[in-house]
Design a protein around this motif. Structure first.
Motif, mmCIF file in Angstrom:
data_model
loop_
_atom_site.group_PDB
_atom_site.id
_atom_site.type_symbol
_atom_site.label_atom_id
_atom_site.label_comp_id
_atom_site.label_asym_id
_atom_site.label_seq_id
_atom_site.Cartn_x
_atom_site.Cartn_y
_atom_site.Cartn_z
ATOM 1 N N THR A 92 1.743 2.548 6.462
ATOM 2 C CA THR A 92 0.664 2.424 5.488
ATOM 3 C C THR A 92 -0.677 2.371 6.220
ATOM 4 O OG1 THR A 92 0.657 0.020 5.534
ATOM 5 C CG2 THR A 92 2.204 1.081 4.006
ATOM 6 N N ALA B 32 0.825 -1.201 0.000
ATOM 7 C CA ALA B 32 0.000 0.000 0.000
ATOM 8 C C ALA B 32 0.860 1.252 0.000
ATOM 9 C CB ALA B 32 -0.903 -0.006 1.229
ATOM 10 N N ASP C 101 -4.349 0.446 10.690
ATOM 11 C CA ASP C 101 -5.400 -0.460 11.152
ATOM 12 C C ASP C 101 -4.866 -1.414 12.218
ATOM 13 O OD1 ASP C 101 -7.388 0.604 9.543
ATOM 14 O OD2 ASP C 101 -7.015 -0.783 7.890
ATOM 15 N N TYR C 102 -3.651 -1.880 12.042
ATOM 16 C CA TYR C 102 -3.073 -2.781 13.043
ATOM 17 C C TYR C 102 -2.789 -2.035 14.340
ATOM 18 C CZ TYR C 102 -0.801 -6.999 14.683
ATOM 19 O OH TYR C 102 -0.510 -8.143 15.378
ATOM 20 N N THR D 271 2.775 -8.000 3.727
ATOM 21 C CA THR D 271 1.815 -6.934 4.021
ATOM 22 C C THR D 271 0.432 -7.247 3.505
ATOM 23 O OG1 THR D 271 2.471 -5.798 1.980
ATOM 24 C CG2 THR D 271 3.569 -5.141 4.019
ATOM 25 N N ASP D 272 0.267 -8.329 2.775
ATOM 26 C CA ASP D 272 -1.083 -8.597 2.298
ATOM 27 C C ASP D 272 -1.894 -9.263 3.414
ATOM 28 O OD1 ASP D 272 -0.587 -11.652 0.864
ATOM 29 O OD2 ASP D 272 -2.634 -11.072 1.231
ATOM 30 N N SER D 273 -3.151 -8.840 3.521
ATOM 31 C CA SER D 273 -3.957 -9.174 4.689
ATOM 32 C C SER D 273 -4.270 -10.662 4.784
ATOM 33 C CB SER D 273 -5.273 -8.390 4.664
ATOM 34 O OG SER D 273 -5.993 -8.688 3.482
ATOM 35 N N ASP E 268 -2.585 -0.175 6.273
ATOM 36 C CA ASP E 268 -2.594 -1.456 6.979
ATOM 37 C C ASP E 268 -1.916 -1.331 8.343
ATOM 38 O OD1 ASP E 268 -3.942 -2.741 4.973
ATOM 39 O OD2 ASP E 268 -2.160 -3.630 4.062
ATOM 40 N N ASP E 269 -0.816 -0.586 8.397
ATOM 41 C CA ASP E 269 -0.135 -0.378 9.678
ATOM 42 C C ASP E 269 -1.029 0.386 10.650
ATOM 43 O OD1 ASP E 269 2.415 -1.573 9.052
ATOM 44 O OD2 ASP E 269 2.843 0.182 7.798
#
Length: 427
Positions: A284, A2, A289-290, A249-251, A286-287
Motif C-alpha cells: 500500500t 489502504a 512511505d515506510y 495499518t493505521d498511522s 503506507d508501505d
C-alpha cells in the motif's frame, strides 16, 4: 486498509512527496551522540540508567525549543530540531536544547560523545522493535557492517528545503547535484571516527567506510539523471525490501508492541513487491512511505533534503558543519563557488561531471583534507562560506566558529580525527 498500489502510482507518489518545491527558506539539524559513562568510557550503559538520565528532558518543556529526542538501537541519543526560518535561529535553538540534554546526562554521571564511531565499545542492540530486528537480520546477510552502523555510529544531519522549480541555484535540480558534490567535502572536513576497539582503522571516517560496505542499493547515491525525481523514484523502487510490516495499518497505531516478525523475503525489491510476490500481501502507499524511511543514501529527499554524510562532532563543533552545509546550498554566490570547487571531485574532472564517484567518497573517508584534490575543495568551500557570512553580516559567533575550525583543521590539511590519533600516540 489502504487500497493496493500500482507501479505507476508508486512512482508518481515518490516523485510527489520527496521533492516538494518552493523557495529555500528553512534549516533544521539532527544531532546524534554516543553516551558514555563519564568515569569509564569503556563501560556499557544500561537502559534503565539511560531512561532515568533522560527523564527530565523527556517531560513537557524539558527541551526549551522543542527538539524531538529519540534513541538509536545501540543506545545513542538524537535531537532533531524543529525547522527554523533562519540559520542563526536553528543554531541558537539547537544549542539551547543540546545544553539541556547535556546537563541532564551530566547530573547522571553520563556524557554526550560526538564521534562518528564508538572508539571502544561494541554495545548490544537495546531497542527490541520489529523494525530493528528485521533490519539487523537484513544487514547480517552481507556482513557485520549493518550491526556496526546500528549500534556504534553517530552522525550529524542538516535538513534543507529541496528548492524551487527554477534552473538557478535555488532550483531543486541544482541543489540536488550540489548536495552530492559537497558530500565528500563534508565527509573529509569533519571526519571524526578513526578508531575502533581503541586502535586506528586506517580510515579517518570509519563511519563513512562502514556505510560504504553496506547494501549499495540503499546507502549510496542514486544513478545520475537530469531529473532528480526520476532518479530517486527508480532508486526507491529498485531497493531491496528491508522489512514488511505486519500488524495495524493505521498511522496512529503503536507498532511493534508484540514480537512480530517483519522480515522481508530475501532479494525482493519494492518494485518486485508491486508486481506480485508469492506469499506476501500486496503493498500500500503506507508501505511505500515506510520503505522510503529505510533508505539511507548520503542525501535523502523527504520533501526536503537530508544531508546525512557527516560524522558526529564533539562539543559545539556541530555548529560548523551546520553553517557550512546550509550556507553552501542557500547562498547563491557560495553555491556557485562550491559547484566550481567540487568539479575535480567528479568523474569528468575540471569540466564538471555530474556527481562524485564512489571512489571519491572513499578517498574523503580515508584521507580527509590531507588528500590534495579533496583538501583544495574543502578549503575553497570554507572560504566561500566565510565570505558569505561576512557579506550577510551573520552573527559574530557563527563567523568565529567557522574561522576557528578552518584554521585548526582544513588549512593545515587536518580534521578532528587527527586530534584523536595524536592523543592515542601520546599515551
Amino acid at each position: 486498509m489502504a487500497a493496493d498500489l500500482r507501479e505507476d502510482e508508486a512512482e508518481a507518489h515518490v516523485r510527489g512527496v520527496c521533492f516538494k518545491t518552493g523557495p529555500p527558506a528553512r534549516t533544521g539539524v539532527e544531532l546524534e551522540w554516543l553516551v558514555h559513562d563519564r568515569s569509564d568510557p569503556r563501560s556499557l550503559i544500561s537502559v534503565d540508567r539511560l531512561d532515568a538520565a533522560l527523564a527530565p528532558v523527556e517531560r513537557p518543556g524539558g527541551l526549551p525549543h522543542g527538539s524531538r529526542l529519540t534513541r538509536e538501537p545501540g543506545g545513542q541519543v538524537e535531537l532533531s530540531s524543529r525547522p527554523a526560518d533562519t540559520l542563526a535561529a536553528c543554531v541558537n535553538n539547537m544549542a539551547a536544547d543540546a545544553a539541556a540534554l547535556r546537563q541532564a546526562l551530566d547530573e547522571a554521571g553520563l556524557t554526550l560523545v560526538g564521534r562518528g564511531l564508538d572508539p571502544f565499545r561494541d554495545p548490544p542492540r537495546v531497542l527490541d522493535h520489529p523494525r530493528y530486528r528485521a533490519m539487523e537480520s537484513f544487514f547480517d546477510r552481507d556482513g557485520p557492517w549493518g550491526r556496526t552502523m546500528m549500534r556504534r555510529t553517530a552522525a550529524l544531519q542538516v535538513n534543507l528545503d529541496a528548492g524551487d522549480d527554477s534552473d538557478g541555484t535555488a532550483g531543486y535540480r541544482y541543489r540536488w547535484r550540489l548536495a552530492h558534490r559537497i558530500g565528500p567535502v563534508l565527509v573529509a572536513a569533519f571526519a571524526n571516527s578513526p578508531l575502533q576497539g581503541g586502535v586506528p582503522t586506517g580510515w579517518l571516517s570509519t563511519r563513512q567506510a562502514v556505510w560504504g560496505r553496506m547494501d549499495p542499493g540503499r546507502t549510496r547515491h542514486p544513478r545520475h539523471h537530469e531529473d532528480p525525481r526520476t532518479a530517486w523514484a527508480r532508486y526507491a523502487l529498485d531497493a531491496r525490501l528491508l522489512c514488511v510490516r505486519e500488524g495495524p495499518t493505521d498511522s496512529s497505531a503503536e507498532w511493534g508492541r508484540e514480537r512480530t516478525d517483519w522480515s522481508a523475503p530475501e532479494g525482493l525489491t519494492f518494485r518486485g513487491w508491486l508486481r506480485g510476490a508469492p506469499g506476501v500481501r500486496p503493498p500500500t502507499v503506507d508501505d511505500l512511505d515506510y520503505h522510503l524511511s529505510t533508505l539511507f543514501p548520503p542525501v535523502r529527499p523527504r520533501g526536503w533534503l537530508e544531508m546525512r554524510m557527516t560524522d558526529a562532532q564533539d562539543g559545539d563543533d556541530w555548529i560548523v558543519p551546520t553553517v557550512l552545509t546550509a550556507t553552501l546550498l542557500d547562498d547563491p554566490v557560495a553555491a556557485e563557488a562550491a559547484f566550481a570547487a567540487t568539479a575535480p571531485l567528479c568523474p569528468d574532472g575540471p569540466d564538471g561531471g555530474p556527481l562524485p564517484s564512489d571512489g571519491m567518497w572513499r578517498r574523503a573517508a580515508r584521507y580527509g583534507p590531507a588528500d590534495p584534490v579533496i583538501g583544495t575543495a574543502v578549503r575553497a568551500c570554507f572560504a566561500a562560506v566565510a565570505d558569505s557570512l561576512e557579506r550577510s553580516c551573520a552573527p559574530e559567533e557563527l563567523r568565529r566558529a567557522v574561522a576557528g575550525f578552518a584554521e585548526r583543521y582544513p588549512e593545515r590539511g587536518r580534521c578532528p580525527a587527527h586530534d584523536l590519533l595524536d592523543a592515542l600516540h601520546r599515551v
